[in-house]
Design a protein around this motif. Structure first.
Motif, PDB file in Angstrom:
ATOM      1  N   UNK A 188       0.841  -1.202   0.000  1.00  0.00           N
ATOM      2  CA  UNK A 188       0.000   0.000   0.000  1.00  0.00           C
ATOM      3  C   UNK A 188       0.876   1.251   0.000  1.00  0.00           C
ATOM      4  N   UNK A 189       1.869   1.255   0.887  1.00  0.00           N
ATOM      5  CA  UNK A 189       2.760   2.415   1.000  1.00  0.00           C
ATOM      6  C   UNK A 189       3.567   2.618  -0.276  1.00  0.00           C
ATOM      7  N   UNK A 190       4.030   1.528  -0.858  1.00  0.00           N
ATOM      8  CA  UNK A 190       4.799   1.605  -2.110  1.00  0.00           C
ATOM      9  C   UNK A 190       3.948   2.250  -3.210  1.00  0.00           C
ATOM     10  N   UNK A 218       4.412  10.062   3.699  1.00  0.00           N
ATOM     11  CA  UNK A 218       3.376  10.142   4.729  1.00  0.00           C
ATOM     12  C   UNK A 218       2.033   9.655   4.165  1.00  0.00           C
ATOM     13  N   UNK A 219       1.337   8.861   4.948  1.00  0.00           N
ATOM     14  CA  UNK A 219      -0.003   8.414   4.568  1.00  0.00           C
ATOM     15  C   UNK A 219      -1.032   9.014   5.538  1.00  0.00           C
ATOM     16  N   UNK A 220      -0.695  10.198   6.038  1.00  0.00           N
ATOM     17  CA  UNK A 220      -1.564  10.905   6.981  1.00  0.00           C
ATOM     18  C   UNK A 220      -2.177  12.129   6.306  1.00  0.00           C
ATOM     19  N   UNK A 256      -6.072   4.164  -0.552  1.00  0.00           N
ATOM     20  CA  UNK A 256      -4.974   4.688  -1.366  1.00  0.00           C
ATOM     21  C   UNK A 256      -5.500   5.699  -2.380  1.00  0.00           C
ATOM     22  N   UNK A 257      -6.492   5.313  -3.151  1.00  0.00           N
ATOM     23  CA  UNK A 257      -6.915   6.131  -4.289  1.00  0.00           C
ATOM     24  C   UNK A 257      -7.754   7.351  -3.921  1.00  0.00           C
TER      25      UNK A 257
END
Length: 110
Positions: free
Chosen positions: A9-11, A23-25, A35-36
Motif C-alpha cells: 500500500x505504502x509503495x 506520509x499516509x496521513x 490509497x486512491x
C-alpha cells in the motif's frame, strides 16, 4: 472503515503521491483508510493528473488495487467520476477487459 497500510500500500501510495514524502496521513493527522481516494480528492490537481499518476503503476500494483477493491478494502465508488473512468480504463488496457468487468460487477457498476 480503517485499515493499516501494508508495505505494498505504502509503495503504491508513494508512487502515486511522491509529494506526500512517504506520509499516509491527512493534514488533519488521520491515517488515510484508502490509497486512491486521497489521490483523487486531495492530491491530484485534475482528472488528467490523476490518470497520469495511475499510469505509473505496473500490472502487479494495478491488480493489487483491483483485489483490494474486490475485497472492499479500497474505495472506488467515492472517487471523482472521471477518476473512476480512468481507473476502469487502465484496468481494461493494462490488465484485461475481463478484469474490468469482474470489478464493475462486484461494485455494482455493471
Amino acid at each position: 472503515m480503517s485499515r493499516e497500510f501494508s508495505q505494498m500500500d505504502k509503495q503504491i501510495f508513494d508512487k502515486l503521491a511522491p509529494e506526500a514524502g512517504g506520509s499516509t496521513m491527512s493534514k488533519m493527522g488521520h491515517s488515510y483508510p484508502f490509497i486512491l481516494r486521497p489521490i483523487s480528492h486531495k492530491i491530484a490537481q485534475s482528472a488528467e493528473d490523476f490518470r497520469e499518476r495511475l499510469e505509473k503503476l505496473d500490472t502487479t500494483e494495478l491488480d493489487y488495487l483491483v483485489e483490494l477493491a474486490m475485497e472492499e478494502k479500497e474505495d472506488i465508488r467515492s472517487l471523482e467520476e472521471e477518476d473512476v473512468d480512468s481507473f476502469m480504463e487502465l484496468i481494461r488496457n493494462k490488465l484485461s477487459p475481463e478484469r474490468e468487468k469482474e470489478l464493475k460487477a462486484k461494485l455494482g457498476f455493471a
